[in-house]
Design a protein around this motif. Structure first.
Motif, PDB file in Angstrom:
ATOM      1  N   CYS A   1       0.933  -1.360   0.009  1.00  0.00           N
ATOM      2  CA  CYS A   1       0.027  -0.167   0.015  1.00  0.00           C
ATOM      3  C   CYS A   1       0.876   1.277   0.058  1.00  0.00           C
ATOM      4  CB  CYS A   1      -0.935  -0.001   1.202  1.00  0.00           C
ATOM      5  SG  CYS A   1      -1.953  -1.679   1.279  1.00  0.00           S
ATOM      6  N   CYS A   2       0.389   2.125  -0.771  1.00  0.00           N
ATOM      7  CA  CYS A   2       1.004   3.537  -0.690  1.00  0.00           C
ATOM      8  C   CYS A   2      -0.076   4.482  -0.713  1.00  0.00           C
ATOM      9  CB  CYS A   2       1.896   3.817  -1.907  1.00  0.00           C
ATOM     10  SG  CYS A   2       1.297   3.281  -3.613  1.00  0.00           S
ATOM     11  N   GLY A   3       0.489   5.727  -0.414  1.00  0.00           N
ATOM     12  CA  GLY A   3      -0.882   6.887  -0.378  1.00  0.00           C
ATOM     13  C   GLY A   3      -0.296   8.001   0.146  1.00  0.00           C
TER      14      GLY A   3
ATOM     15  N   GLY B   1       0.228  19.633  -3.594  1.00  0.00           N
ATOM     16  CA  GLY B   1       0.453  19.368  -4.932  1.00  0.00           C
ATOM     17  C   GLY B   1       1.659  18.314  -5.194  1.00  0.00           C
ATOM     18  N   ALA B   2       2.010  17.669  -3.926  1.00  0.00           N
ATOM     19  CA  ALA B   2       3.201  16.901  -3.824  1.00  0.00           C
ATOM     20  C   ALA B   2       3.000  15.193  -3.694  1.00  0.00           C
ATOM     21  CB  ALA B   2       4.128  17.103  -2.359  1.00  0.00           C
ATOM     22  N   GLN B   3       1.679  15.014  -4.093  1.00  0.00           N
ATOM     23  CA  GLN B   3       1.191  13.581  -3.892  1.00  0.00           C
ATOM     24  C   GLN B   3       2.240  12.418  -4.961  1.00  0.00           C
ATOM     25  OE1 GLN B   3      -0.615  15.931  -5.282  1.00  0.00           O
ATOM     26  NE2 GLN B   3      -1.716  15.452  -7.051  1.00  0.00           N
ATOM     27  N   GLU B   4       2.665  13.154  -5.927  1.00  0.00           N
ATOM     28  CA  GLU B   4       3.458  12.053  -6.737  1.00  0.00           C
ATOM     29  C   GLU B   4       4.856  12.038  -6.271  1.00  0.00           C
ATOM     30  OE1 GLU B   4       3.325  13.174 -11.295  1.00  0.00           O
ATOM     31  OE2 GLU B   4       1.180  12.414 -11.305  1.00  0.00           O
ATOM     32  N   ALA B   5       5.243  13.175  -5.848  1.00  0.00           N
ATOM     33  CA  ALA B   5       6.728  13.067  -5.090  1.00  0.00           C
ATOM     34  C   ALA B   5       6.534  12.104  -3.939  1.00  0.00           C
ATOM     35  CB  ALA B   5       7.195  14.142  -4.606  1.00  0.00           C
ATOM     36  N   VAL B   6       5.553  11.947  -2.943  1.00  0.00           N
ATOM     37  CA  VAL B   6       5.384  11.403  -1.970  1.00  0.00           C
ATOM     38  C   VAL B   6       5.099   9.940  -2.194  1.00  0.00           C
ATOM     39  CG1 VAL B   6       4.164  10.730   0.262  1.00  0.00           C
ATOM     40  CG2 VAL B   6       4.956  13.174  -0.283  1.00  0.00           C
ATOM     41  N   VAL B   7       4.212   9.724  -3.074  1.00  0.00           N
ATOM     42  CA  VAL B   7       3.896   8.246  -3.652  1.00  0.00           C
ATOM     43  C   VAL B   7       4.946   7.615  -4.218  1.00  0.00           C
ATOM     44  CG1 VAL B   7       2.416   6.902  -5.054  1.00  0.00           C
ATOM     45  CG2 VAL B   7       1.444   8.678  -3.410  1.00  0.00           C
TER      46      VAL B   7
ATOM     47  N   MET C   1      -2.810   8.878 -10.733  1.00  0.00           N
ATOM     48  CA  MET C   1      -1.887   8.533  -9.708  1.00  0.00           C
ATOM     49  C   MET C   1      -1.489   6.792 -10.365  1.00  0.00           C
ATOM     50  SD  MET C   1       0.147   8.878  -7.279  1.00  0.00           S
ATOM     51  CE  MET C   1      -0.430  10.211  -6.352  1.00  0.00           C
ATOM     52  N   HIS C   2      -2.488   6.139 -10.701  1.00  0.00           N
ATOM     53  CA  HIS C   2      -2.138   4.846 -11.252  1.00  0.00           C
ATOM     54  C   HIS C   2      -1.227   4.713 -12.385  1.00  0.00           C
ATOM     55  CE1 HIS C   2      -5.229   2.114  -8.957  1.00  0.00           C
ATOM     56  NE2 HIS C   2      -5.360   3.316  -8.390  1.00  0.00           N
ATOM     57  N   ALA C   3      -1.477   5.668 -13.315  1.00  0.00           N
ATOM     58  CA  ALA C   3      -0.410   5.788 -14.509  1.00  0.00           C
ATOM     59  C   ALA C   3       0.724   6.209 -14.024  1.00  0.00           C
ATOM     60  CB  ALA C   3      -1.347   6.870 -15.599  1.00  0.00           C
ATOM     61  N   PHE C   4       0.918   7.153 -13.118  1.00  0.00           N
ATOM     62  CA  PHE C   4       1.962   7.628 -12.689  1.00  0.00           C
ATOM     63  C   PHE C   4       3.154   6.455 -11.851  1.00  0.00           C
ATOM     64  CE2 PHE C   4       4.593   9.183  -8.837  1.00  0.00           C
ATOM     65  CZ  PHE C   4       5.627   9.809  -9.409  1.00  0.00           C
ATOM     66  N   ILE C   5       2.121   5.787 -11.282  1.00  0.00           N
ATOM     67  CA  ILE C   5       2.853   4.600 -10.538  1.00  0.00           C
ATOM     68  C   ILE C   5       3.540   3.722 -11.825  1.00  0.00           C
ATOM     69  CG2 ILE C   5       2.740   2.522  -9.026  1.00  0.00           C
ATOM     70  CD1 ILE C   5       0.522   4.226  -7.276  1.00  0.00           C
ATOM     71  N   ARG C   6       2.383   3.233 -12.737  1.00  0.00           N
ATOM     72  CA  ARG C   6       2.781   2.311 -13.520  1.00  0.00           C
ATOM     73  C   ARG C   6       4.368   2.735 -14.578  1.00  0.00           C
ATOM     74  NH1 ARG C   6      -0.377  -1.724 -14.334  1.00  0.00           N
ATOM     75  NH2 ARG C   6      -2.290  -0.716 -14.007  1.00  0.00           N
ATOM     76  N   GLY C   7       4.098   4.094 -14.670  1.00  0.00           N
ATOM     77  CA  GLY C   7       5.389   4.831 -15.176  1.00  0.00           C
ATOM     78  C   GLY C   7       6.618   4.248 -14.576  1.00  0.00           C
ATOM     79  N   LEU C   8       6.464   4.656 -13.320  1.00  0.00           N
ATOM     80  CA  LEU C   8       7.666   4.329 -12.334  1.00  0.00           C
ATOM     81  C   LEU C   8       8.298   3.024 -12.308  1.00  0.00           C
ATOM     82  CD1 LEU C   8       6.890   6.011  -8.934  1.00  0.00           C
ATOM     83  CD2 LEU C   8       8.251   6.879 -10.674  1.00  0.00           C
ATOM     84  N   LEU C   9       7.094   1.981 -12.605  1.00  0.00           N
ATOM     85  CA  LEU C   9       7.405   0.579 -12.637  1.00  0.00           C
ATOM     86  C   LEU C   9       8.199   0.175 -13.909  1.00  0.00           C
ATOM     87  CD1 LEU C   9       4.191  -1.142 -11.135  1.00  0.00           C
ATOM     88  CD2 LEU C   9       6.040  -0.330 -10.066  1.00  0.00           C
TER      89      LEU C   9
END
Ligand code: PGA
Length: 252
Positions: free
Chosen positions: A128-130, A139-145, A188-196
């Motif tokens: 879990c992350c969030g 506006g820092a949600q992507e940095a934190v997650v 956010m899901h697309a952002f996470i998938r990009g990191l993966l």
């Protein structure tokens, strides 16, 4: 429809005594229709063995613990090991839930250790992350997650990583009745998938199920699950009612 597994996992948290837990599992099994969606019951430890028995003949229905210890065994009073969880029939373990991070001071490093321990011992982590509300407001949600995902998962080998399920749960949406909008979840899901993809390659990223969690209910599940990068849900409150939990799982 993507080839990724659709997963709807219930997180009972610290609810239901022994008989109530049995009754809930029995009701779910009785009402469930065969489906391609993987369903997971994340129960307190005391229920695991009994629920494993109840669900053992049902296709696509699995058991999760809500935590585990990062060591194999030993003098850790009150703790539960991954081998113990395997021995009662667990397939998954929920790790890094925001309640564990906040109330039990679980750090990214500890969560990473638990994630590798779980995988090495044959359990699939639901990681879990969030972000907190103030983080989103800033506006820092992507940095934190992004940091949570990197620190929690990126020490895994590609083979180990293939066992991971991710759950994005904005903390401000957990148990509050507020959900992220389907677009916020998708973003956010697309952002996470990009990191993966950057870490493990596109194929691995495309194969990873990313669940959304936070006030998912029968009346909002369909819209959230319709988003391209949302592969299911981690369900708290609504997983305590058989009808609601099943309705959510049937929302694909
Ligand atoms: P909720 O909890 O569905 O009650 O918001 C979700 C979770 O904490 O996993």
């Amino acid at each position: 429809m993507s080839k990724r597994q659709h997963i709807v996992a219930g997180n009972w948290k610290m609810n239901k005594d022994y008989e109530e837990g049995r009754a809930l599992a029995l009701e779910i099994v009785e009402k469930l229709q065969p489906s391609e969606t993987i369903m997971v019951l994340g129960t307190p430890y005391i229920h695991l063995k009994g629920v494993a028995h109840i669900i053992s003949d049902i296709n696509n229905l699995y058991l999760a613990a809500q935590n585990c210890h990062q060591e194999d065994s030993g003098a850790y009073t009150g703790e539960i090991s991954t081998d113990m969880l395997r021995s009662v029939g667990c397939t998954y373990v929920i790790l890094g839930h925001s309640e564990r991070r906040e109330y039990f001071q679980e750090s990214d490093e500890l969560i990473a250790a638990k994630v590798s321990q779980a995988i090495r011992h044959g359990l699939k982590p639901i990681f879990c992350c969030g972000e907190l509300l103030q983080t989103r407001e800033a506006g820092a949600q992507e940095a934190v997650v992004g940091e949570q995902v990197k620190k929690g998962l990126f020490n895994l080998t590609p083979e180990e990583f293939s066992q991971v399920v991710i759950a994005y749960e904005p903390v401000w949406a957990i148990g509050t009745g507020k959900t992220a909008s389907p677009d916020q979840a998708q973003e956010m899901h697309a952002f996470i998938r990009g990191l993966l993809a950057a870490q493990y390659g596109d194929e691995a990223a495309q194969a990873t199920s990313i669940l959304y969690g936070g006030s998912v209910k029968p009346d909002n599940a369909q819209e959230i699950f319709s988003k391209t990068d949302v592969d299911g849900g981690l369900i708290g409150g609504a997983s305590l009612k058989a009808n609601d939990f099943i309705a959510i799982a049937n929302s694909f």
